[in-house]
Design an enzyme around this catalytic site. Structure first.
Site, short mmCIF file in Angstrom:
data_model
loop_
_atom_site.label_atom_id
_atom_site.label_comp_id
_atom_site.label_asym_id
_atom_site.label_seq_id
_atom_site.Cartn_x
_atom_site.Cartn_y
_atom_site.Cartn_z
N ASP A 404 -40.21 -33.46 -17.15
CA ASP A 404 -40.21 -32.11 -17.34
C ASP A 404 -41.35 -32.25 -17.40
OD1 ASP A 404 -39.49 -29.55 -16.14
OD2 ASP A 404 -38.01 -29.24 -16.70
N GLU A 407 -46.33 -31.70 -14.61
CA GLU A 407 -47.27 -30.81 -13.40
C GLU A 407 -49.29 -31.79 -13.77
OE1 GLU A 407 -44.15 -29.63 -12.43
OE2 GLU A 407 -44.91 -29.27 -13.95
N ASP A 480 -37.70 -25.02 -10.71
CA ASP A 480 -37.25 -23.73 -11.11
C ASP A 480 -36.70 -22.94 -10.29
OD1 ASP A 480 -36.97 -24.70 -13.38
OD2 ASP A 480 -38.28 -24.27 -14.37
#
Length: 797
Positions: A404, A407, A480
């Site tokens: 997670d 990015e 999300d």
């Protein structure tokens, strides 16, 4: 042409001039103007790469996206010279390069235009950042539609849209939010029945315009790097998808349990809470294979550690879960806490493996542990080091890892500053070039570590950020999202788009990560998730302490949710076979109707009617209180799954949508393989494979793939392919089965259930032996026979 920059200065747009000379080297063609070089590479009869050197000097030819298995295999090609152009011809396409300005026109062999430059390649110097902004503009053909580009939360057809690739932590995004988490610079065009694809292999911030600025022009550009793109001809869209997978690689088969139901929350802790969740699943008989541990399992959010307070005996806990049939998946983020007493931090800094600012200082930023540094996953030494860190986790019983925040996300900054430096496999670049592949390479290193330390078991990895090619080692989810009906609709579109963008192994956070769904929304989301390759409920912690579990909404909803999770497990042989098609050929698992009936213009703008594999068509319930729904069915015969009502395709039909059902259809002529009920993969030996067979006119084909569901023996031939051929009409049904393989399955019998017969049969012929049909063979309008697995032909008449 002059273009204003944000500083108020101007940068001139540059265009190639006339071709002065050219040469051929094998399957490479080079065209030289006074300043620009076009390299045209014929990879196959339907795949051509175009690469431009604006100032006459190519950059390093290197890509993190390409498959190591990509081979050049053109059957035939030649070049012809004309007064105004050069023509390169293969057995499938003609590529015209204009002498005047390098503009490209691509036609099929008959001369129908597939793709055509408008101004084509051009560039401008990036005065503020350095390097060049490289552009390519193309004419939009009459009626053209566009698809792909990963997880964009917008209408499936991108016509009239402009979108951007720059991996972004988009917490609580909404419809049309852009950019999002993934960076997949690959799109499809469809016009006049012709499908093609363009893969723009550039890791800088890239943008795509499909007629938003000018309604007759599409364009793509990057704020750095080269204009380097692959043109892929179909003409079938599914063939384009398979060719894209040939370029960027195909997935490996996952462990079968990874296709079961997953339960996740931020966070299940302490260990007693995890045990309670597991026990409730088993006590209620609700199938589940995977439980997730979010960041609270760690000691102060330090990756690769266990909380001494909450998880004092991780090995014992995970062994107990495994004994009850659960696999444990743990989260690992890229941020490594700045703590001199933390061994992972010590190694990262001592070895010089952390990302650095331009002046050599470590890149520091706050994420969950507080102040963190970040590994440079573009350095192969760092990837090897990172892979080794999973040894202890797997020794404790971890079977999957969830990457997670990659990015990469940084709380106060959003992401890394542009001056951060990266090794980039020896090139030494800024974050501008590395940003879009950071998560891609993190998940690659994670997968390599799991594969090594879990051997002989297959690994499972799920990542939030990705680039083209991530499908070779990881699954993804849509990020999300919010507990809303809009996000249920988005989940359907995003997973379809990811699937045709090469990332089929995808799902959404069922029920929504942010907020609390009511029972109806959660139930409808479970129904949708039943038909996504990744089926995972995930939600955030909140003040009320609400747990978003299958039993959280009361007995009425729980019963329906349970029935759909059970349906998921019955369908595992079919879903696994569909995954095998994806792994073997790159065929998307989820197929928008435009991809299965592209000749029908009614399908081109459909958003939430799609197929899972060859046989199942789904159109989920996407609004509260919906009592019925209109569903468009392509040509052919279709059966409503819940009552076998027969429909003729090529039209929209309306079906009721009671809470216990959803619009689900089976294609006539299909054989859908099913397991008996189970609570987790491997719970018991499968002694009978169920074959749900649906009558269809003419000749149809279906397939079943099977292997051990784990390990790698399938790569040495330990698998079976069972091919079914149905030849039927209004008076007779005939099913032939051809078995090829070397894997010894447990089951010895098939339960064959034949749906939709247009006649009442009196007898059946099994491998030449005539038998009467008895009343016991008719079960609720379905002919049901228990046959030995080795049967080869069944006839009903």
């Amino acid at each position: 042409m002059q273009v204003a920059t944000s500083s108020g200065k101007y940068s001139v747009k540059h265009y190639p001039d006339t071709i002065q000379t050219w040469k051929k080297e094998g399957n490479y063609f080079y065209f030289y103007t006074s300043t620009t070089i076009l390299e045209l590479r014929v990879i196959s009869d339907k795949i051509v790469r175009f690469r431009y050197a604006a100032d006459g000097q190519f950059q390093r030819d290197f890509s993190y996206a390409l498959s190591e298995k990509l081979e050049e295999s053109p059957e035939y090609f030649e070049i012809r010279e004309w007064a105004d152009s050069f023509e390169i011809i293969t057995t499938a396409i003609r590529v015209f390069v204009a002498r005047e300005n390098l503009r490209i026109t691509i036609t099929d062999i008959e001369g129908r235009i597939i793709n055509q430059d408008e101004t084509g390649f051009h560039w401008q110097y990036y005065l503020q950042k350095g390097g060049k902004i490289v552009y390519c503009t193309k004419l939009i053909q009459e009626g053209e539609s566009f698809y792909g580009l990963g997880d964009k939360p917008t209408d499936l057809n991108l016509r009239g849209k402009r979108v951007e690739n720059f991996g972004t932590d988009a917490y609580g995004y909404s419809k049309d939010t852009d950019p999002l988490y993934r960076n997949i610079p690959f799109y499809y065009g469809l016009h006049n029945g012709i499908g093609y694809g363009i893969f723009f292999d550039n890791t800088f911030r890239t943008l795509f315009d499909f007629g938003k600025e000018r309604d007759d022009v599409s364009s793509f550009w990057a704020r750095g790097g080269e204009m380097n793109y692959y043109f892929i001809y179909g003409p079938e869209l599914l063939k384009v998808a398979e060719s894209y997978a040939r370029i960027t690689g195909t997935a490996e088969l996952p462990p079968l349990w990874a296709l079961g139901y997953h339960q996740c929350r931020w966070s299940y802790f302490p260990d007693t809470k995890v045990k309670d969740i597991a026990k409730t699943f088993r006590d209620k008989g609700i199938p589940c294979d995977a439980l997730y541990l979010d960041i609270d399992y760690m000691e102060g959010f330090r990756c690769f550690t266990w909380s001494k307070e909450y998880f004092p005996d991780p090995k014992g806990l995970l062994a107990g879960l495994a004994a009850d049939g659960f696999k444990t998946v743990v989260i690992i983020d890229p941020g490594i806490k700045v703590d001199p007493d933390y061994p992972v931090y010590q190694e990262l800094v001592q070895k010089g493996y952390a990302c650095k600012r331009a002046d050599g200082a470590p890149m520091e930023g706050d994420v969950w542990p507080g102040k963190c540094v970040f590994p440079d996953f573009t350095d192969p030494k760092v990837r090897d080091w990172w892979s080794g860190l999973f040894k202890d986790l797997t020794a404790n019983g971890v079977r999957g890892v969830w990457n997670d925040m990659n990015e990469p996300a940084v709380f106060e900054l959003g992401t890394f500053p542009e001056d951060v430096r990266h090794d980039y496999d020896g090139e030494n670049v800024s974050h501008r070039k590395a940003h879009n592949v950071y998560g891609h390479l993190m998940s690659k290193a994670t997968a390599a570590g799991l594969k090594k330390h879990l051997m002989p078991h297959r690994p499972f990895v799920i990542t939030r950020s990705a680039y083209s090619g991530t499908q070779r080692w990881s699954s993804v989810w849509t990020g999300d999202n919010i507990a809303s009906w809009e996000h249920l609709w988005l989940a359907s579109v995003q997973c379809q788009r990811l699937s045709v963008s090469g990332l089929s192994f995808a799902g959404s956070d069922i029920g929504g990560f942010i907020g609390e769904p009511d029972g109806e929304l959660y139930t409808r989301w479970i129904q949708l998730g039943t038909f996504h390759p990744l089926m995972r409920t995930h939600s955030a912690s909140n003040e009320t302490g609400f747990d978003q579990d299958p039993w959280s909404f009361g007995p009425e909803y729980e019963a329906i949710v349970k029935s759909f999770i059970q349906l998921r497990y019955r369908l595992l042989p079919y879903i696994y076979t569909t995954f095998w098609q994806y792994a073997a050929y790159g065929t998307p698992m989820l197929r928008p109707l435009a991809f299965v009936a592209q000749e029908d213009p009614e399908t081109h703008d459909l958003n939430h009617e799609w197929m899972l594999g060859d046989s199942l068509l789904i159109s989920h319930v996407s609004e509260a209180g919906m009592k019925s729904k209109s569903v468009y069915l392509p040509e052919g015969t279709w059966y409503y799954y819940f009552n076998d009502q027969r429909f003729t395709g090529g039209q929209a039909v309306t079906v009721p949508t009671p809470l216990a059902e959803m619009p689900l259809f089976v294609k006539g002529g299909s054989v859908v393989s099913q397991y008996p009920d189970m609570e987790y993969v491997g719970q018991k030996k499968i002694m009978e494979m169920i074959l749900q067979v649906y009558h269809g006119e003419g000749t149809t084909h279906s397939i079943l793939y099977e292997d051990a569901g784990d390990h790698y023996a399938y790569k040495t031939g330990q698998y079976n392919l069972v091919r079914f051929k149905q030849t039927s009409d209004a008076q007779q049904f005939r099913l032939k089965k051809k078995f090829v393989g070397r894997y010894d399955m447990d089951y010895t019998h098939h339960r064959v259930r034949v749906h939709g017969l247009p006649f009442t049969p009196k007898e059946y012929i099994l491998d030449g032996a005539v038998q009467p049909l008895l009343p016991a063979h008719f079960v609720q309008g379905v002919v049901e026979l228990h046959l030995e697995r080795k049967f080869e032909e069944l006839i009903l008449r």
